[in-house]
Write a protein that holds these residues in place. Structure first.
Motif, short mmCIF file in Angstrom:
data_model
loop_
_atom_site.label_atom_id
_atom_site.label_comp_id
_atom_site.label_asym_id
_atom_site.label_seq_id
_atom_site.Cartn_x
_atom_site.Cartn_y
_atom_site.Cartn_z
N GLY A 415 7.72 10.23 -0.21
CA GLY A 415 9.04 9.90 -0.74
C GLY A 415 9.33 8.42 -0.59
N PHE A 416 10.50 8.04 -1.03
CA PHE A 416 10.91 6.64 -0.95
C PHE A 416 11.06 6.22 0.51
CE2 PHE A 416 12.77 8.24 -4.93
CZ PHE A 416 12.21 7.35 -5.82
N CYS A 417 10.88 4.93 0.75
CA CYS A 417 11.14 4.38 2.07
C CYS A 417 12.62 4.54 2.42
CB CYS A 417 10.82 2.89 2.11
SG CYS A 417 9.11 2.49 1.76
N ILE A 418 12.90 4.46 3.70
CA ILE A 418 14.31 4.50 4.13
C ILE A 418 15.02 3.27 3.56
CG2 ILE A 418 15.84 4.37 6.14
CD1 ILE A 418 13.46 5.71 7.69
N GLY A 419 16.13 3.51 2.89
CA GLY A 419 16.90 2.40 2.33
C GLY A 419 16.38 1.88 1.01
N CYS A 420 15.37 2.53 0.43
CA CYS A 420 14.79 2.07 -0.84
C CYS A 420 15.87 1.97 -1.91
CB CYS A 420 13.70 3.05 -1.30
SG CYS A 420 13.06 2.64 -2.94
N PRO A 421 15.90 0.88 -2.67
CA PRO A 421 16.93 0.73 -3.70
C PRO A 421 16.74 1.66 -4.90
CG PRO A 421 15.34 -1.06 -3.85
CD PRO A 421 14.99 -0.28 -2.62
N GLU A 422 15.62 2.36 -4.93
CA GLU A 422 15.39 3.24 -6.09
C GLU A 422 16.04 4.61 -5.89
OE1 GLU A 422 11.19 2.99 -6.89
OE2 GLU A 422 11.36 0.85 -7.36
N ARG A 423 16.17 5.01 -4.64
CA ARG A 423 16.75 6.33 -4.36
C ARG A 423 18.17 6.46 -4.94
NH1 ARG A 423 15.79 6.56 0.67
NH2 ARG A 423 14.10 8.06 0.67
N GLY A 446 4.41 3.85 -10.22
CA GLY A 446 5.14 2.95 -9.32
C GLY A 446 5.84 3.77 -8.26
N CYS A 447 6.52 3.07 -7.32
CA CYS A 447 7.24 3.80 -6.28
C CYS A 447 8.19 4.82 -6.87
CB CYS A 447 8.05 2.83 -5.43
SG CYS A 447 7.04 1.72 -4.45
N HIS A 448 8.79 4.47 -8.02
CA HIS A 448 9.80 5.35 -8.61
C HIS A 448 9.24 6.71 -9.01
CE1 HIS A 448 8.01 3.77 -12.28
NE2 HIS A 448 8.11 2.60 -11.68
N SER A 449 7.90 6.81 -9.09
CA SER A 449 7.35 8.14 -9.43
C SER A 449 7.52 9.11 -8.25
CB SER A 449 5.90 8.04 -9.87
OG SER A 449 5.10 7.53 -8.84
N PHE A 450 7.93 8.61 -7.08
CA PHE A 450 8.27 9.53 -5.98
C PHE A 450 9.43 10.44 -6.38
CE2 PHE A 450 6.66 6.19 -2.81
CZ PHE A 450 5.43 6.83 -2.70
N ALA A 451 10.20 10.02 -7.37
CA ALA A 451 11.33 10.84 -7.81
C ALA A 451 10.87 12.12 -8.50
CB ALA A 451 12.23 10.04 -8.75
N LYS A 517 14.41 -3.36 -10.95
CA LYS A 517 14.10 -4.76 -10.65
C LYS A 517 14.16 -4.92 -9.13
CE LYS A 517 15.90 -9.36 -11.74
NZ LYS A 517 17.13 -10.01 -12.23
N ASN A 518 13.08 -4.49 -8.49
CA ASN A 518 13.08 -4.60 -7.02
C ASN A 518 12.34 -5.84 -6.55
OD1 ASN A 518 10.38 -4.00 -7.05
ND2 ASN A 518 10.59 -1.95 -6.19
N GLY A 519 11.79 -6.57 -7.49
CA GLY A 519 11.28 -7.91 -7.17
C GLY A 519 9.80 -8.04 -6.88
N THR A 521 5.61 -5.95 -7.03
CA THR A 521 4.81 -4.79 -7.41
C THR A 521 4.67 -3.98 -6.12
OG1 THR A 521 3.64 -6.29 -8.88
CG2 THR A 521 2.76 -4.09 -8.66
N SER A 522 5.69 -3.21 -5.83
CA SER A 522 5.81 -2.63 -4.49
C SER A 522 4.75 -1.59 -4.19
CB SER A 522 7.20 -2.01 -4.32
OG SER A 522 8.17 -3.00 -4.44
N ALA A 523 4.44 -0.75 -5.16
CA ALA A 523 3.55 0.37 -4.88
C ALA A 523 2.14 -0.08 -4.51
CB ALA A 523 3.50 1.30 -6.08
N GLU A 601 16.59 -5.29 -4.13
CA GLU A 601 15.29 -5.71 -3.60
C GLU A 601 14.60 -4.58 -2.85
OE1 GLU A 601 15.47 -8.93 -0.84
OE2 GLU A 601 13.29 -9.27 -0.89
N CYS A 602 13.31 -4.49 -3.02
CA CYS A 602 12.48 -3.53 -2.28
C CYS A 602 12.84 -3.63 -0.79
CB CYS A 602 11.01 -3.87 -2.50
SG CYS A 602 9.90 -3.04 -1.37
N GLN A 603 13.20 -2.50 -0.20
CA GLN A 603 13.68 -2.49 1.19
C GLN A 603 12.56 -2.89 2.17
OE1 GLN A 603 16.59 -2.33 3.96
NE2 GLN A 603 16.99 -1.81 1.84
N LEU A 604 11.34 -2.55 1.79
CA LEU A 604 10.21 -2.88 2.66
C LEU A 604 10.12 -4.40 2.81
CD1 LEU A 604 8.15 -0.93 3.91
CD2 LEU A 604 6.59 -1.52 2.07
N GLU A 605 10.21 -5.08 1.69
CA GLU A 605 10.14 -6.55 1.72
C GLU A 605 11.37 -7.13 2.41
OE1 GLU A 605 7.88 -9.16 0.64
OE2 GLU A 605 6.82 -7.37 1.24
#
Ligand code: SF4
Ligand code: SF4
Length: 721
Positions: A415-423, A446-451, A517-519, A521-523, A601-605
């Motif tokens: 799933g998405f990271c905690i605080g991910c802006p895509e959730r 991409g990360c959004h495919s976790f949805a 637009k999380n800034g 290529t997070s995945a 922005e990608c929460q991980l970054e």
């Protein structure tokens, strides 16, 4: 990119006599520098991202050597980059994840392989195949065969892998064929050591550029009639030259087997990449030792394309039975070996996929299963009972475990990271669909495919990286409601801009595109892209690349410049605003392309950047405020609607403190980064008033301590003794 590869870069500087210790993929990177490459490029993806990530950060090292490093916008641009070696005697290497990347690169690859190369060319291919793979299960081998490329599959041992890199360049030059080296996930991460050589400064490089371009030579263009000659050259000259090189330099390993072992009339041919799994399997039968010495004759193919017919025939001649251990489907190598043996009228039993699994990773259990059938048929003197029992026990244990686990545990999808802006955006999509009805959703890579997993389960198709908008072109006209296409900014720059946006605009399609637009290529490891935030700041700080590319509104400007008329940018965490914008896009009378940019922005970054900064503030005794969300357990009614709308791992369950209620209540556990989604969802979906927002103040000011003390006194007075 915030991850630092300082230690890895130090290893790349090792010279003659030094010993390298580390992972396979870094050893390959070092081998490229030892081979005198003039340029390195690629597109990141597991399991080879590390190669490019390290090179991008090794600025001073590559500057000293004059090596040009290019972070390419996709695999096609990486493959096209290799065109430098068609005319010029320069060695070049690129990397990407296969099979997906090779598919993207296919056009340029065919046009590179047709004229052939003068300087050695090597593509380091992350063969993401088997257990844990994240892409469609296909083999790169097909590309080597169809475009006449060298394909190396080295035994995953660092010294062998490094040798094979150096041979790949030399063989590429000897045969004019571009070379690919496939590295499975385990080969990339295998650890070991090897004796280094000095890095080679290339003769032609950014430090010593060519004074003149090459002379015009129509024969080097992949254009008819040159292409007809190229085809003949491939067959008449290049493949024979490659085969000569393979034999003369002993690239494939011939193991004679144990002297006097009694197995001379049996042989196994294996891809280099899975040779360790084969040896481990043979060891279980008592047919190999712990040091990898096999009792049986082996032909280990460190080069799997082209095969050398004479070598294969020479190995098989005089044997009663040969087993081909080849991973994946179809069995290209086995089929080719069968052809070579049949053409020479060599009669022996040939086995492979009739005994080994036709598809899937060849781990030791799979190989042992095939070996068991082979040995029982052709070597009845070998006691196979211990292995047969071990395999039967393993199968039984697995069945028992599956029965227990399936009954006791829910599945845990990624799933998405905690605080991910895509959730929050997917929460908003769920809410928007309450109003406009269910819509067809064209998803993307991409990360959004976790949805596509719970609790969202959103997405009807994934057709490739950056392909979502293009993939809805046939669906849209057949739907009463508009189709929603979802894409990340990584996918947008990789492919989506041209294959999707340009096409939709050109055709005047009534389409809705949502871009994250999380800034980064997070995945693939949060690599920078042209629209990475802060490029302007970096440019002002003297970053040359940033100063050439910087704009914080690159995506918006690009879309507007291309002619997108309906364009909205909404902050990802504003759930109600996003829901309303989605609803508007789905219902507006405007019939052209509508694009919503979800900015966050990608929460991980963000955490990578913010945490050290906060730690430094704390270390200096400065005031730091951390936001946390919580659930009032006395108010929560235990319906869990918030979880179905969020899926945040830190929003979870705990036992209901009310002895009269049985449903567990929601709770926010430690790890909440205070992204605010809990509050946003509660408002946007009109959930219960259970959520509260708290500010945790560290190193408070004197007046905050005073207020806290007063509040403490007041609370004590108000509370019953
Ligand atoms: S890496 Fe970034 S974009 Fe991907 S799931 Fe994590 S926070 Fe979200
Ligand atoms: S505020 Fe809610 S969604 Fe955001 S990190 Fe905390 S628990 Fe998760």
């Amino acid at each position: 990119m915030e991850v630092s590869f300082k230690n890895d870069i130090a290893q790349l500087r090792l010279g003659d006599g030094d010993t390298f210790h580390g992972e396979g993929i870094l050893a390959i990177t070092k081998a490229l520098l030892q081979s005198g490459v003039s340029y390195i490029g690629g597109y990141q993806g597991a399991p080879v991202s590390h190669l490019l990530d390290v090179m991008v950060q090794a600025k001073s090292l590559v500057a000293e050597l004059g090596v040009h490093v290019e972070a390419c916008s996709n695999e096609a641009s990486a493959a096209a980059m290799l065109g430098a070696s068609i005319h010029y005697p320069v060695r070049g290497a690129v990397t990407w994840k296969s099979i997906v990347g090779t598919n993207v690169a296919a056009d340029a690859l065919a046009n590179l392989a047709s004229p052939g190369v003068t300087g050695g060319v090597l593509m380091v291919i992350g063969e993401d195949y088997g257990e844990g793979a994240s892409v469609v299960q296909e083999r790169t081998h097909a590309y080597a065969m169809k475009s006449t490329l060298l394909l190396l599959d080295p035994r995953p041992e660092l010294a062998t892998m490094v040798d094979m890199v150096e041979h790949a360049f030399a063989m590429s030059e000897a045969s004019n064929m571009p070379a690919m080296m496939e590295l499975r996930i385990r080969a990339c991460h295998v650890r070991g050591s090897f004796q280094c050589r000095d890095n080679q400064r290339p003769a032609v490089s950014a430090l010593s550029p060519l004074a003149e371009p090459g002379s015009f030579d129509y024969g080097r263009l992949a254009h008819p009639p040159s292409t007809f000659r190229h085809e003949k050259l491939k067959i008449d000259e290049r493949l024979p030259a490659a085969r000569r090189y393979i034999v003369e330099h002993g690239l494939n390993e011939l193991h004679a087997g144990k002297p006097g072992g009694g197995f001379d009339d049996i042989g196994i041919i294996v891809q280099g990449g899975i040779a360790p799994a084969l040896l481990r399997s043979l060891q279980q039968f008592g047919l190999a030792d712990a040091f990898g010495q096999s009792d049986m004759p082996l032909l280990v193919l460190n080069v799997t394309y082209p095969l050398v017919p004479e070598q294969v025939a020479g190995f098989a001649e005089g044997k009663r039975a040969v087993l081909v251990v080849e991973e994946g489907s179809p069995e290209y190598i086995e089929q080719e070996i069968a052809t070579h043996l049949r053409r020479r009228d060599l009669q022996m039993a040939l086995h492979g996929k009739d005994m080994l699994p036709a598809a899937g990773e060849l781990n030791t259990e799979a190989i042992m299963t095939g070996l068991l059938a082979f040995i029982e048929l052709h070597l009845p003197q070998v006691d196979t009972q211990p292995v047969a029992t071990m395999l039967a026990d393993t199968r039984e244990r697995r069945q028992q475990a599956a029965a227990r686990v399936d009954a006791a545990l829910p599945t845990r999808p990624p799933g998405f990271c905690i605080g991910c802006p895509e959730r929050p955006v997917f929460s908003a999509i769920k809410l928007a669909q309450q109003d406009v009805g269910q819509v067809h959703i064209a998803a993307d890579i991409g990360c959004h495919s976790f949805a596509t997993f719970e609790p969202f389960s959103l997405g009807h198709s994934i057709l490739g990286y950056g392909m979502s908008l293009a993939s809805r072109a046939g669906v849209s006209p057949m739907m009463q409601r508009r189709v929603l296409s979802i894409m990340g900014d990584g996918g947008f720059w990789h492919n989506g801009l041209l294959t999707g946006v340009q096409s939709a605009l050109f055709n005047g399609d009534d389409a809705v595109l949502l871009i994250f637009k999380n800034g980064y290529t997070s995945a693939t490891g949060t690599q920078d892209i042209i629209s990475t935030p802060g490029k302007r700041a970096k440019a002002q700080a003297g970053d040359k690349l940033a100063s050439l590319t910087a704009t914080d509104r690159t995506i918006e400007d690009t879309l507007a410049g291309l002619g997108v008329q309906w364009l909205r940018t909404v902050h990802s965490y504003r759930v109600a605003a996003m829901r309303d914008t989605l609803r508007e896009a789905m219902t507006t009378p405007f019939a052209g392309l509508k694009v919503i940019i979800a900015e966050g922005e990608c929460q991980l970054e963000r955490q990578r950047r913010v945490r050290p900064w906060l730690a430094s503030l704390l270390a200096r005794g400065e005031r730091v405020v951390r936001v946390k969300y919580g659930v009032d357990e006395d108010v929560c009614n235990g319906d869990h609607a918030c979880m179905r709308l969020s899926g945040c791992p830190t929003l979870t369950l705990k036992d209901n403190p009310d002895p009269l209620k049985v449903d567990p209540v929601a709770t926010v556990i430690d790890g909440c980064v205070g992204c605010g989604l809990c509050g946003e969802n509660a408002h946007a979906a009109t959930l219960c008033p259970s959520f509260y927002r708290a500010e945790v103040v560290q190193n408070p000011r004197w007046h905050e301590r005073l207020i806290d003390a007063v509040r403490g006194v007041a609370l004590r007075l108000l509370q019953p003794a």
